[in-house]
Scaffold this motif. Sequence first.
Motif: not given
Length: 137
Positions: A81-84, A124-125, A74-78
Amino acid sequence: MDLADWAPIIVAAITIAGGTFQARRKRPVTREIVKQDVELLGLLPEGSEAKRLLAEHIDATIRKIVEDENQRTRDYIGSCLAVGFLLVALFLMVVSVGRGGNWWWLSVPAVITGLFGAVGLGQDAVPRRRDARGRPL
Protein backbone atom coordinates in the motif's frame (compact mmCIF):
# COMPACT_ATOMS: atom_id res chain seq x y z
CA MET A 1 8.58 23.38 -16.97
CA ASP A 2 9.97 20.57 -19.06
CA LEU A 3 11.01 17.17 -17.73
CA ALA A 4 14.49 17.78 -19.11
CA ASP A 5 14.89 20.48 -16.47
CA TRP A 6 14.19 17.93 -13.76
CA ALA A 7 16.53 15.24 -15.13
CA PRO A 8 19.66 16.34 -13.20
CA ILE A 9 17.68 16.52 -9.96
CA ILE A 10 16.21 13.06 -10.51
CA VAL A 11 19.63 11.60 -11.34
CA ALA A 12 21.12 13.19 -8.21
CA ALA A 13 18.31 11.84 -6.04
CA ILE A 14 18.74 8.33 -7.44
CA THR A 15 22.51 8.55 -6.86
CA ILE A 16 22.04 9.64 -3.25
CA ALA A 17 19.46 6.92 -2.62
CA GLY A 18 21.75 4.26 -4.12
CA GLY A 19 24.72 5.46 -2.07
CA THR A 20 22.69 5.43 1.11
CA PHE A 21 21.45 1.92 0.35
CA GLN A 22 24.99 0.66 -0.24
CA ALA A 23 26.31 2.32 2.92
CA ARG A 24 23.59 0.72 5.03
CA ARG A 25 24.06 -2.64 3.37
CA LYS A 26 27.72 -2.92 4.28
CA ARG A 27 27.19 -2.67 8.02
CA PRO A 28 28.08 -5.90 9.81
CA VAL A 29 25.16 -8.12 10.68
CA THR A 30 24.75 -9.33 14.25
CA ARG A 31 25.73 -12.86 13.27
CA GLU A 32 28.97 -11.61 11.74
CA ILE A 33 29.77 -9.73 14.94
CA VAL A 34 29.11 -12.88 16.99
CA LYS A 35 31.39 -14.85 14.66
CA GLN A 36 34.17 -12.31 15.18
CA ASP A 37 33.58 -12.44 18.95
CA VAL A 38 33.89 -16.25 18.91
CA GLU A 39 37.19 -15.97 17.04
CA LEU A 40 38.38 -13.41 19.58
CA LEU A 41 37.28 -15.69 22.40
CA GLY A 42 39.61 -18.39 21.13
CA LEU A 43 42.55 -15.99 21.26
CA LEU A 44 42.06 -15.00 24.89
CA PRO A 45 44.02 -16.87 27.59
CA GLU A 46 42.25 -19.60 29.57
CA GLY A 47 40.86 -18.58 32.94
CA SER A 48 40.90 -14.83 32.25
CA GLU A 49 38.06 -12.60 33.39
CA ALA A 50 37.77 -11.10 29.89
CA LYS A 51 37.23 -14.56 28.38
CA ARG A 52 34.42 -15.31 30.83
CA LEU A 53 32.74 -11.94 30.19
CA LEU A 54 33.02 -12.33 26.42
CA ALA A 55 31.58 -15.87 26.60
CA GLU A 56 28.59 -14.58 28.59
CA HIS A 57 28.10 -11.77 26.10
CA ILE A 58 28.20 -14.23 23.16
CA ASP A 59 25.66 -16.51 24.88
CA ALA A 60 23.29 -13.61 25.57
CA THR A 61 23.59 -12.32 22.01
CA ILE A 62 22.89 -15.72 20.49
CA ARG A 63 19.83 -16.18 22.74
CA LYS A 64 18.52 -12.78 21.65
CA ILE A 65 19.09 -13.59 17.96
CA VAL A 66 17.22 -16.89 18.24
CA GLU A 67 14.31 -15.39 20.22
CA ASP A 68 13.91 -12.31 18.02
CA GLU A 69 14.36 -14.07 14.69
CA ASN A 70 10.99 -15.84 14.80
CA GLN A 71 9.07 -12.88 16.23
CA ARG A 72 10.07 -10.12 13.80
CA THR A 73 7.97 -9.77 10.67
CA ARG A 74 7.16 -7.27 7.95
CA ASP A 75 3.66 -6.10 7.09
CA TYR A 76 3.56 -6.95 3.38
CA ILE A 77 0.09 -5.54 2.75
CA GLY A 78 1.05 -2.23 4.34
CA SER A 79 4.32 -2.18 2.40
CA CYS A 80 2.51 -2.71 -0.90
CA LEU A 81 0.00 0.00 0.00
CA ALA A 82 2.85 2.39 0.83
CA VAL A 83 4.56 1.67 -2.48
CA GLY A 84 1.22 2.32 -4.19
CA PHE A 85 0.99 5.71 -2.45
CA LEU A 86 4.52 6.54 -3.59
CA LEU A 87 3.72 5.57 -7.19
CA VAL A 88 0.58 7.73 -7.17
CA ALA A 89 2.62 10.63 -5.77
CA LEU A 90 5.24 10.15 -8.48
CA PHE A 91 2.56 10.06 -11.18
CA LEU A 92 0.97 13.26 -9.87
CA MET A 93 4.33 15.03 -9.79
CA VAL A 94 5.15 13.94 -13.34
CA VAL A 95 1.79 15.21 -14.58
CA SER A 96 2.19 18.45 -12.62
CA VAL A 97 5.65 19.14 -14.02
CA GLY A 98 4.84 17.93 -17.52
CA ARG A 99 1.70 19.98 -18.02
CA GLY A 100 2.83 23.18 -16.27
CA GLY A 101 0.43 26.10 -15.90
CA ASN A 102 -2.28 25.59 -13.31
CA TRP A 103 -1.43 21.90 -13.13
CA TRP A 104 1.17 22.75 -10.46
CA TRP A 105 -1.66 22.38 -7.94
CA LEU A 106 -1.31 18.62 -8.39
CA SER A 107 1.99 18.84 -6.50
CA VAL A 108 0.08 19.50 -3.26
CA PRO A 109 -1.75 16.13 -3.19
CA ALA A 110 1.41 14.53 -4.59
CA VAL A 111 3.45 15.72 -1.60
CA ILE A 112 0.78 14.64 0.89
CA THR A 113 0.40 11.23 -0.75
CA GLY A 114 4.18 10.84 -0.91
CA LEU A 115 4.48 11.60 2.80
CA PHE A 116 1.87 8.96 3.61
CA GLY A 117 3.73 6.48 1.43
CA ALA A 118 7.13 7.25 2.95
CA VAL A 119 5.87 6.99 6.53
CA GLY A 120 3.93 3.81 5.76
CA LEU A 121 6.92 2.20 4.10
CA GLY A 122 9.11 3.12 7.06
CA GLN A 123 6.68 1.49 9.46
CA ASP A 124 5.69 -1.61 7.53
CA ALA A 125 8.80 -2.62 5.59
CA VAL A 126 11.04 -2.80 8.66
CA PRO A 127 10.99 -6.15 10.49
CA ARG A 128 9.48 -5.61 13.94
CA ARG A 129 7.78 -7.54 16.65
CA ARG A 130 4.05 -7.42 16.02
CA ASP A 131 0.95 -8.50 17.86
CA ALA A 132 -1.65 -10.92 16.47
CA ARG A 133 -3.29 -8.14 14.43
CA GLY A 134 0.00 -7.06 12.83
CA ARG A 135 0.46 -3.85 14.80
CA PRO A 136 4.01 -3.00 15.89
CA LEU A 137 4.76 -3.53 19.56
